[in-house]
Design an enzyme around this catalytic site. Sequence first.
Site, mmCIF file in Angstrom:
data_model
loop_
_atom_site.group_PDB
_atom_site.id
_atom_site.type_symbol
_atom_site.label_atom_id
_atom_site.label_comp_id
_atom_site.label_asym_id
_atom_site.label_seq_id
_atom_site.Cartn_x
_atom_site.Cartn_y
_atom_site.Cartn_z
ATOM 1 N N THR A 131 0.997 -1.090 -0.021
ATOM 2 C CA THR A 131 0.107 -0.114 -0.016
ATOM 3 C C THR A 131 1.070 1.367 0.034
ATOM 4 O OG1 THR A 131 -1.745 -1.223 1.304
ATOM 5 C CG2 THR A 131 -1.717 1.318 1.048
ATOM 6 N N LYS A 206 -7.259 1.845 -2.946
ATOM 7 C CA LYS A 206 -6.855 1.173 -1.746
ATOM 8 C C LYS A 206 -6.951 2.302 -0.507
ATOM 9 C CE LYS A 206 -5.464 -1.393 1.506
ATOM 10 N NZ LYS A 206 -3.990 -2.149 1.488
ATOM 11 N N LYS A 274 -0.386 5.328 8.648
ATOM 12 C CA LYS A 274 0.214 5.639 7.492
ATOM 13 C C LYS A 274 -0.786 5.907 6.424
ATOM 14 C CE LYS A 274 1.534 2.488 4.900
ATOM 15 N NZ LYS A 274 1.130 1.588 3.778
#
Length: 322
Positions: A131, A206, A274
Amino acid sequence: SSASSADPSGPRSAPLSARDSGVRHEAPAGRRHMAKPTVGYLGMGIMGSAMANRLIDAGFDVTLWNRTKERCDPLKAKGAKVADTPQAVVEACDIVFACTSDPESARKVVFGEGGVLAGISAGKKYVDMSTVDEECAIEIATAIKSKGGLFLEAPVSGSKAPAVSGQLVILAAGDESLRNDAQPCFDVMGKKTFFLGEVGAGARMKLVVNMVMAVNIEALSEGLALGQKAGLKGSDIMAVLEEGALKSPLYSLKGPKMLEGDYAPNFPLKHQQKDIRLAVDLGQKVGQPLPVAAAANEVFKAALAAGHGDADMSAIFEVVKR
């Protein structure tokens, strides 16, 4: 647009999964010159090790690499090979997958000494399931293609349990021929594969998915904290949510564990923070205000500062309920 939607009625949007037609592991006849490609996997974290394990169990010839080599030992014991560098994995395998923790580590695996890029030559195939932000994905794609390689980004929706059981949703974008070549592997690792178009689309999808997840787990934390301080039983709150429009797999999975203080990591909080940070950054880039996501990010940052980074993302509850 070349991107596909989640509507299965469109010819490009239908998830290309051999599992949908009853074929679990093998490529359809004629798709490949061999039944199974030799496969490399870089990154033996929670997700990478689970996906690599499924490939081994499905009979693929798998070569592993991890920065801390000992992390490869459990799968080495099941028959996987272990290489000393990402370069060696690329040179030895037909197709290489990677799943690292963040953009920095994704870049290091590719551009570092003995990295993926050093092993890329014409026709080599690299699939990054990490990701990352779209800038990172495009940077890696450009470098791979400049040496004649093929690149696909394929971040996944799902955490440890879906990875172990092969129920991930794969968000692919980039070289469509490589998506086709990778599909027998995707069918082992996931339940559906979406092809979203050009490199960068997978990363954006995502971040959208994980931003929504972060906001929802923060909202559940606030609801449980408020209800309990107001004298309600946490188990009653969860039971009521289960019976109404807010019933969801996320709440059903996380809520009871949050009430028990069970934060064994399926998706570490540091990675969720994150991702929501990257989503807020994307909002800034495209001019979309994200006030709720930005506020949730601050709570995740507080949980990170409180030492919960390696715990499950649901450990945000420990900060919210103070």
